[in-house]
Design a protein around this motif. Structure first.
Motif, PDB file in Angstrom:
ATOM      1  N   HIS A 100       0.736  -1.336   0.069  1.00 45.34           N
ATOM      2  CA  HIS A 100       0.042  -0.122  -0.217  1.00 45.34           C
ATOM      3  C   HIS A 100       0.802   1.474   0.104  1.00 45.34           C
ATOM      4  O   HIS A 100       0.381   2.258  -0.658  1.00 45.34           O
ATOM      5  N   ASN A 101       1.917   1.099   0.519  1.00 48.81           N
ATOM      6  CA  ASN A 101       2.761   2.480   0.675  1.00 48.81           C
ATOM      7  C   ASN A 101       4.083   2.121  -0.123  1.00 48.81           C
ATOM      8  O   ASN A 101       4.832   3.488  -0.249  1.00 48.81           O
ATOM      9  N   ASP A 102       4.283   1.443  -0.805  1.00 47.23           N
ATOM     10  CA  ASP A 102       5.508   1.462  -1.695  1.00 47.23           C
ATOM     11  C   ASP A 102       6.683   1.742  -0.928  1.00 47.23           C
ATOM     12  O   ASP A 102       7.522   2.346  -1.266  1.00 47.23           O
ATOM     13  N   ALA A 103       6.689   1.180   0.337  1.00 46.24           N
ATOM     14  CA  ALA A 103       7.902   1.616   1.174  1.00 46.24           C
ATOM     15  C   ALA A 103       9.249   0.903   0.720  1.00 46.24           C
ATOM     16  O   ALA A 103       9.101  -0.224   0.134  1.00 46.24           O
ATOM     17  N   ASN A 104      10.133   1.805   0.555  1.00 39.97           N
ATOM     18  CA  ASN A 104      11.586   1.197  -0.020  1.00 39.97           C
ATOM     19  C   ASN A 104      12.511   0.996   1.224  1.00 39.97           C
ATOM     20  O   ASN A 104      13.803   0.611   0.813  1.00 39.97           O
ATOM     21  N   VAL A 105      12.307   1.165   2.252  1.00 40.34           N
ATOM     22  CA  VAL A 105      13.241   1.082   3.431  1.00 40.34           C
ATOM     23  C   VAL A 105      12.439   0.434   4.678  1.00 40.34           C
ATOM     24  O   VAL A 105      11.407   0.956   4.975  1.00 40.34           O
ATOM     25  N   ILE A 106      12.812  -0.807   5.287  1.00 35.06           N
ATOM     26  CA  ILE A 106      12.092  -1.306   6.466  1.00 35.06           C
ATOM     27  C   ILE A 106      12.955  -0.828   7.516  1.00 35.06           C
ATOM     28  O   ILE A 106      14.080  -0.837   7.606  1.00 35.06           O
ATOM     29  N   PHE A 130       4.470  -3.850  -4.778  1.00 39.00           N
ATOM     30  CA  PHE A 130       3.705  -2.682  -4.553  1.00 39.00           C
ATOM     31  C   PHE A 130       2.478  -3.101  -5.555  1.00 39.00           C
ATOM     32  O   PHE A 130       2.472  -3.473  -6.429  1.00 39.00           O
ATOM     33  N   GLU A 131       1.156  -2.880  -5.019  1.00 37.55           N
ATOM     34  CA  GLU A 131      -0.081  -2.978  -5.683  1.00 37.55           C
ATOM     35  C   GLU A 131      -0.436  -1.830  -6.676  1.00 37.55           C
ATOM     36  O   GLU A 131      -1.074  -2.141  -7.605  1.00 37.55           O
ATOM     37  N   GLY A 132      -0.034  -0.726  -6.515  1.00 36.81           N
ATOM     38  CA  GLY A 132      -0.190   0.281  -7.234  1.00 36.81           C
ATOM     39  C   GLY A 132      -1.751   0.609  -7.247  1.00 36.81           C
ATOM     40  O   GLY A 132      -2.176   0.739  -6.235  1.00 36.81           O
ATOM     41  N   GLY A 133      -2.240   1.139  -8.537  1.00 39.72           N
ATOM     42  CA  GLY A 133      -3.813   1.409  -8.559  1.00 39.72           C
ATOM     43  C   GLY A 133      -4.028   2.532  -7.558  1.00 39.72           C
ATOM     44  O   GLY A 133      -3.210   3.639  -7.554  1.00 39.72           O
ATOM     45  N   ARG A 134      -5.066   2.599  -6.846  1.00 44.53           N
ATOM     46  CA  ARG A 134      -5.264   3.700  -5.823  1.00 44.53           C
ATOM     47  C   ARG A 134      -4.262   3.899  -4.690  1.00 44.53           C
ATOM     48  O   ARG A 134      -4.159   5.230  -4.542  1.00 44.53           O
ATOM     49  N   HIS A 135      -3.400   2.970  -4.813  1.00 47.25           N
ATOM     50  CA  HIS A 135      -2.200   3.332  -3.796  1.00 47.25           C
ATOM     51  C   HIS A 135      -1.166   4.347  -4.319  1.00 47.25           C
ATOM     52  O   HIS A 135      -0.458   4.936  -3.678  1.00 47.25           O
ATOM     53  N   ALA A 136      -1.078   3.976  -5.771  1.00 48.16           N
ATOM     54  CA  ALA A 136      -0.146   4.888  -6.392  1.00 48.16           C
ATOM     55  C   ALA A 136      -0.429   6.212  -6.292  1.00 48.16           C
ATOM     56  O   ALA A 136       0.259   7.158  -6.176  1.00 48.16           O
ATOM     57  N   ARG A 137      -1.717   6.734  -6.529  1.00 44.22           N
ATOM     58  CA  ARG A 137      -2.232   8.150  -6.268  1.00 44.22           C
ATOM     59  C   ARG A 137      -1.774   8.474  -4.959  1.00 44.22           C
ATOM     60  O   ARG A 137      -1.280   9.648  -4.813  1.00 44.22           O
ATOM     61  N   ARG A 138      -2.047   7.749  -3.905  1.00 44.90           N
ATOM     62  CA  ARG A 138      -1.782   8.287  -2.619  1.00 44.90           C
ATOM     63  C   ARG A 138      -0.156   8.296  -2.393  1.00 44.90           C
ATOM     64  O   ARG A 138       0.121   9.362  -1.826  1.00 44.90           O
ATOM     65  N   VAL A 139       0.579   7.354  -2.915  1.00 38.01           N
ATOM     66  CA  VAL A 139       1.937   7.610  -2.467  1.00 38.01           C
ATOM     67  C   VAL A 139       2.630   8.840  -3.325  1.00 38.01           C
ATOM     68  O   VAL A 139       3.541   9.330  -2.903  1.00 38.01           O
ATOM     69  N   GLY A 140       1.794   9.163  -4.423  1.00 38.86           N
ATOM     70  CA  GLY A 140       2.220  10.093  -5.211  1.00 38.86           C
ATOM     71  C   GLY A 140       2.132  11.481  -4.910  1.00 38.86           C
ATOM     72  O   GLY A 140       2.730  12.614  -4.941  1.00 38.86           O
ATOM     73  N   LYS A 141       1.413  11.523  -3.498  1.00 40.14           N
ATOM     74  CA  LYS A 141       0.881  13.034  -2.932  1.00 40.14           C
ATOM     75  C   LYS A 141       1.948  12.822  -1.408  1.00 40.14           C
ATOM     76  O   LYS A 141       1.760  14.122  -0.959  1.00 40.14           O
ATOM     77  N   ILE A 142       2.683  11.994  -1.421  1.00 40.72           N
ATOM     78  CA  ILE A 142       3.586  11.971  -0.172  1.00 40.72           C
ATOM     79  C   ILE A 142       4.895  13.150   0.073  1.00 40.72           C
ATOM     80  O   ILE A 142       4.868  13.844   1.017  1.00 40.72           O
ATOM     81  N   PRO A 143       5.361  13.129  -0.998  1.00 37.48           N
ATOM     82  CA  PRO A 143       6.623  14.240  -1.148  1.00 37.48           C
ATOM     83  C   PRO A 143       5.966  15.765  -1.026  1.00 37.48           C
ATOM     84  O   PRO A 143       4.670  16.025  -1.461  1.00 37.48           O
ATOM     85  N   CYS A 144       6.899  16.346  -0.400  1.00 35.73           N
ATOM     86  CA  CYS A 144       6.383  17.972  -0.132  1.00 35.73           C
ATOM     87  C   CYS A 144       6.797  18.628  -1.209  1.00 35.73           C
ATOM     88  O   CYS A 144       7.809  18.486  -1.977  1.00 35.73           O
TER      89      CYS A 144
END
Length: 144
Positions: A100-106, A130-144
Motif C-alpha cells: 500500500h505504501n511502496d515503502a523502500n526501506v524497512i 507494490f499493488e499500485g492502483g489507488r495506492h499509487a495516487r496516494r503515494v504520489g501525494k507524499i512528497p512535499c
C-alpha cells in the motif's frame, strides 16, 4: 525485483544486521552493508543517511535499517525525499508497507522483536510487490 539490498543500523541492531545479512546472502541477495561494524555505541544517523542516499539514488533497490526501537533510523531515512521508510514489528505490517505504501526501506525494532521475527518480516518486505492502483495516487501525494 532487483536483489540489491542495503542494510544498516546502529549498535542495538548490530547482531540482527549481521544475521539478516547472512540470511539474505544465502538466499542470493547482493547485500551492501552500511554499518556499523560492531556493537560499540554509535550514532544511527551516521549509518541511516548513507543507506537512505543509496536507496534514493537507486544504487540499491530496497533497504533494511535496524535499531533499538526502529524509530531513530526511520525518522532519519525519511528525511530523504525518495525514501519511504516504514517501521514494522510484524509480518502483516511489512506486507502492507510494500503493498500500500511502496515503502523502500524497512525499519526494524531489535529490542522489541525476536531475531526469527526480524528475519521473517524482512523476507516478507523484500518479496512483496507494490499493488499500485489507488495506492499509487496516494503515494504520489507524499512528497512535499
Amino acid at each position: 525485483m532487483s536483489k540489491r539490498i542495503a542494510i544498516g543500523g546502529d549498535h542495538a541492531g548490530f547482531e540482527y544486521k549481521e544475521a539478516i545479512k547472512s540470511m539474505l546472502a544465502e538466499k542470493g541477495y547482493e547485500v551492501g552493508d552500511f554499518g556499523p561494524g560492531s556493537a560499540d555505541s554509535v550514532d544511527y544517523p551516521d549509518f541511516a543517511h548513507p543507506l537512505a542516499t543509496a536507496v534514493e539514488k537507486g544504487t540499491y533497490t530496497l533497504g533494511v535499517l535496524i535499531c533499538g526501537s526502529g524509530n531513530g533510523v526511520a525518522i532519519t531515512a525519511n528525511k530523504h525525499a525518495g525514501v519511504r521508510a516504514a517501521i514494522c514489528w510484524n509480518d502483516e505490517l511489512s506486507a502492507l508497507a510494500r503493498q500500500h505504501n511502496d515503502a523502500n526501506v524497512i525499519s526494524l525494532p531489535a529490542r522489541f522483536i525476536s531475531l526469527e521475527e526480524a528475519k521473517k518480516i524482512t523476507l516478507t518486505f523484500l518479496e512483496t510487490d507494490f499493488e499500485g492502483g489507488r495506492h499509487a495516487r496516494r503515494v504520489g501525494k507524499i512528497p512535499c
